[in-house]
Scaffold this active site. Structure first.
Site, PDB file in Angstrom:
ATOM      1  N   LYS A  32       0.821  -1.212   0.000  1.00 56.76           N
ATOM      2  CA  LYS A  32       0.000   0.000   0.000  1.00 56.76           C
ATOM      3  C   LYS A  32       0.859   1.267   0.000  1.00 56.76           C
ATOM      4  CE  LYS A  32      -1.686   0.875   4.014  1.00 56.76           C
ATOM      5  NZ  LYS A  32      -0.831   2.011   4.439  1.00 56.76           N
ATOM      6  N   THR A  33       1.877   1.291   0.876  1.00 54.30           N
ATOM      7  CA  THR A  33       2.725   2.483   0.967  1.00 54.30           C
ATOM      8  C   THR A  33       3.464   2.716  -0.342  1.00 54.30           C
ATOM      9  OG1 THR A  33       3.014   2.089   3.338  1.00 54.30           O
ATOM     10  CG2 THR A  33       4.570   3.587   2.281  1.00 54.30           C
ATOM     11  N   ASP A 235      -4.565   7.972   3.044  1.00 56.24           N
ATOM     12  CA  ASP A 235      -4.107   6.648   3.475  1.00 56.24           C
ATOM     13  C   ASP A 235      -5.034   6.118   4.580  1.00 56.24           C
ATOM     14  OD1 ASP A 235      -2.524   4.413   3.737  1.00 56.24           O
ATOM     15  OD2 ASP A 235      -0.954   5.400   4.889  1.00 56.24           O
ATOM     16  N   GLU A 236      -5.111   4.798   4.711  1.00 56.07           N
ATOM     17  CA  GLU A 236      -5.887   4.149   5.782  1.00 56.07           C
ATOM     18  C   GLU A 236      -7.318   4.696   5.844  1.00 56.07           C
ATOM     19  OE1 GLU A 236      -4.633   1.653   7.047  1.00 56.07           O
ATOM     20  OE2 GLU A 236      -2.496   1.866   7.444  1.00 56.07           O
ATOM     21  N   GLN A 266      -9.305  -4.392   7.726  1.00 54.80           N
ATOM     22  CA  GLN A 266      -8.459  -3.933   8.830  1.00 54.80           C
ATOM     23  C   GLN A 266      -9.049  -2.704   9.521  1.00 54.80           C
ATOM     24  OE1 GLN A 266      -4.053  -4.302   8.205  1.00 54.80           O
ATOM     25  NE2 GLN A 266      -4.619  -4.628   6.070  1.00 54.80           N
ATOM     26  N   ARG A 621       0.084  -9.899  10.813  1.00 56.58           N
ATOM     27  CA  ARG A 621       1.351  -9.268  11.207  1.00 56.58           C
ATOM     28  C   ARG A 621       2.502 -10.260  11.048  1.00 56.58           C
ATOM     29  NH1 ARG A 621       0.065  -5.198   9.726  1.00 56.58           N
ATOM     30  NH2 ARG A 621      -1.807  -6.341   9.119  1.00 56.58           N
TER      31      ARG A 621
END
Length: 759
Positions: A32-33, A235-236, A266, A621
């Site tokens: 994503k980043t 973002d997010e 998420q 994670r």
């Protein structure tokens, strides 16, 4: 090489579509980043001026990481921006958290809303302190009106767009307050907001709300910002609340060149006001929006990804996607049952010790609540395993640092009453608590700030002795002198002068105890941080940095901006909420029990779905190995209570599990079975208060049961119903009965303790 060649086809398509609204659904570990970074770089390469781009993140750490990546990409990109290299251009991006960006946009126009441009930002501690003072003034019980609970409720009201004037007429909210015995909450909310405005201060929520108010109040400012920021990236997006949704929507008008990136799977912050509907309904708000799905996971093994998929697919409300991994198959998830929470902690510590060749930084122990860390810490210490608690007391929340910052805050905003109350007694000046209580009461009665009353005590008839008046006036004079110099020096020189002249540095130096030396070193480290901040701004071409810029930066720091900076090899302990955005080779998830994970407070279907998303975050994670565990009994609220395995263990397909069977791991299959059938479990009649979906390969029918499908039964709590089936869950080794109750829906109960009768 073209930097776009470093992207997979899905990423490249999402990066190069720049006109119009777009939703990028980015699965866990899908890069994503990288997509956000490359999209910004692509816009710059296409000739879009950096000043026309706004990128909103949820942590300063994420913003810094993206800026650094863009800078590293810059040498490979041809510049089209007036000859300026893109390595220079990235500095002019409007990039940061919602709160930091709003602060930068608000300050030049603060007067429109009745503030000065030097307004103070109250962090959570400041807000709680103000709430505590208001409750004390009104003689309210601090066991009912807990500052943290009141602050959280005020924040929820603000993020729902409910100002104080509307709160008092909302019957549903008032009813909720009565149920919590907070009969005066509406009054507290109103007083809290009035005191903030009087102190020329905004809390975190106000920064967003006032940004919307500013654009509503000034058509010129609104049009200016809408024209300036042609491209908006968020973002997010699954973590945005109602106010953030409104803010982004307003800024993006009328071009609607808005790109949001997130993962509905998420979305785990509803307790902070996050609204998953923002991402689920994005295409309804923007009917012409393009949808891009990033489904390749670069982080985890195939088994971990597939197990997480099998879990999250049990949720009803989601954007359909299938995350996949092209890494090695990897080991199955390991499930371990323990007798109690101490043996669970010992089992985790022992396994880490056996695997320590990986390096302690490779391990993370995740838990649902902070209280679980105590027993885990104890077992790690016994085995001399170094660890760190992620989310502990941050540097900027230490008392001596808050005191030092208080002087700087009051020097630039003389209406900041909270800062004044913090610092007036340090170093000691003979101004005690009784005097300050008189000052605060007098100031409130005369609608003045505290410093005004201290400067001219006779104007408001302050009832103190002549000697005390001199002390108050001396303090006010010192702050006034600091204020006069606040714009004549850069942040570092000003901070150094204030902390020296005020006597803070001297007072700390006189304390030669170990704690005193630490405090003095911490304040010196604060000055070092300010110096680095000024130097960094100079490197970005900013010649003058006022102290207000540093204070804004510090007040908006988050846990993720400060923690994990320690490079010492340590095991990381944290809640699952704190782990979002991080990754570790080996992850332990402790406490997989009903009423713990999912939480006992998760009752509604939407709350259960969020808890399931939380476990999805925990599992994803892990890069290489994931260990889950539960205890048959746990020490809670001063005594041992028996526990049942989490319903979510049923949601993960059995083929992705390895159930621990060796005696060396504390609990064998036989001991698990004996615990399940123990009479001491008679207090548990239900494993689940929601439908529990059996998974492939995880169950087998029980032929010898007294009940069979189609039988009509009666339960003392759920009433009458029809048996759907009776089966053995091989993951948790419980015998269960699934019943479709006439009024309560389908529920799965522990067969031995269901206490059923024939209808």
């Amino acid at each position: 090489m073209d930097f776009l060649d470093q992207l997979n086809p899905s990423q490249r398509e999402a990066v190069t579509y720049t006109e119009g609204a777009s939703l990028i659904v980015a699965g866990a570990g899908s890069g994503k980043t990288r997509v956000l970074t490359y999209r910004i770089a692509y816009l710059l390469q296409q000739g879009v001026p950096a000043s026309r781009i706004m990128a909103l993140t949820f942590t300063n750490k994420a913003a810094r990481e993206m800026k650094e990546r863009i800078r590293n990409l810059s040498p490979t990109l041809p510049s089209r921006e007036g000859g300026r290299s893109l390595q220079e251009a990235y500095r002019y991006l409007m990039m940061g958290t919602f709160h930091s960006v709003c602060t930068r946009l608000l300050r030049p126009h603060a007067e429109v809303l009745g503030y000065t441009r030097d307004f103070t930002i109250y962090d959570t501690a400041d807000s709680k302190s103000l709430i505590k003072a208001i409750c004390k003034e009104r003689g309210l019980d601090d066991k009912i009106y807990k500052p943290g609970a009141v602050q959280s409720r005020i924040s929820m009201a603000k993020n729902s767009g409910i100002p104080p004037r509307e709160y008092g007429s909302n019957q549903q909210l008032l009813r909720e307050d009565r149920e919590q015995r907070m009969y005066e909450f509406a009054i507290i909310y109103e007083l809290y907001q009035a005191r903030l405005i009087a102190a020329n201060a905004m809390d975190f929520d106000d920064l967003l709300i006032n940004m919307i108010r500013l654009m509503d109040a000034s058509e010129e400012v609104c049009r200016r910002y809408q024209e300036q920021f042609k491209y908006i990236l968020v973002d997010e997006y699954q973590d945005t609340n109602y106010i953030q949704f409104l803010l982004v929507k307003k800024l993006a008008e009328p071009q609607n060149n808005i790109c949001v990136v997130g993962d509905d799977a998420q979305s785990i912050y509803s307790f902070r006001g996050a609204d998953i509907r923002n991402i689920l309904n994005f295409q309804r708000v923007y009917p012409n929006a393009r949808l891009f799905k990033l489904e390749r996971n670069y982080r985890s093994t195939q088994t971990i990804v597939n197990a997480a998929n099998s879990l999250i697919h049990k949720n009803s409300h989601q954007i359909e996607k299938t995350v996949y991994s092209e890494k090695e198959t990897g080991e199955p998830l390991n499930l371990q049952a323990y007798m109690d929470d101490r043996t669970e902690a010992l089992g985790i510590a022992t396994r880490i010790q056996r695997m320590r060749h990986k390096g302690y930084n490779a391990f993370a122990v995740l838990y649902r609540t902070n209280a679980q860390s105590r027993v885990i810490e104890g077992e790690l210490r016994k085995l001399n395993i170094p660890y760190r608690i992620y989310g502990g007391t941050s540097f900027y929340q230490r008392k001596e640092i808050k005191d030092a910052l208080g002087y700087l805050r009051l020097s630039v905003n003389k209406r900041d009453n909270e800062a004044l109350l913090r610092i007036v007694g340090f170093p000691g000046r003979g101004i005690g608590e009784t005097t300050m209580k008189k000052v605060s009461t007098n100031a409130i009665e005369h609608h003045r700030c505290y410093l005004d009353v201290m400067r001219e005590p006779d104007d408001t008839g302050l009832d103190v002795s002549a000697a005390t008046k001199k002390k108050l006036q001396a303090f006010a004079l010192m702050i006034d002198q600091f204020s006069d110099q606040s714009e004549e020096m850069d942040a570092f020189r000003f901070a150094e002068m204030v902390l020296r002249t005020s006597g803070v540095m001297t007072a700390l130096a006189l304390d030669r105890s170990t704690e005193g030396i630490d405090r003095a070193q911490n304040v010196q480290e604060l000055l070092n941080a300010i110096h680095e901040f000024v130097e960094q701004r100079q490197n970005e071409g900013i010649d003058y940095t006022p102290i207000t810029d540093f204070l804004s930066e510090v007040s908006l720091l988050t846990d993720q901006d400060e923690n994990l900076a320690d490079t010492t090899e340590r095991v990381t302990l944290m809640t699952v909420h704190a782990a979002k955005g991080l990754e570790f080779p080996v992850v332990f998830i402790a406490g997989m029990e009903e009423n713990l994970f999912p939480s006992q407070f998760a009752v509604k279907p939407s709350e259960i779905e969020e808890e399931r998303r939380l476990l999805y975050v925990a599992i994803t994670r892990a890069m290489e190995q994931c260990f889950l565990s539960y205890a048959r009994q746990r020490f809670r609220n001063g005594s041992f209570t028996f526990a049942s395995p989490s319903r979510f263990l049923n949601d993960i397909e059995r083929k992705y599990f390895e159930v621990e069977t060796s005696r060396s791991s504390t609990t064998s299959r036989s001991s698990i079975t004996s615990l399940t059938s123990s009479s001491s479990f008679s207090s548990f009649s239900s494993l689940s208060s929601a439908p529990s979906t059996p998974v492939s390969g995880a169950t087998s029918e029980i032929a010898s049961s007294v009940w069979k499908a189609g039988d009509r039964v009666a339960h003392r709590v759920f009433g009458e119903g029809t048996v759907v089936r009776v089966y053995r869950d091989e993951v948790t080794e419980n015998d269960k009965i699934e019943i479709n109750f006439d009024t309560q829906g389908t529920k799965t109960l522990l067969l031995t303790h269901a206490k059923l009768e024939r209808a």
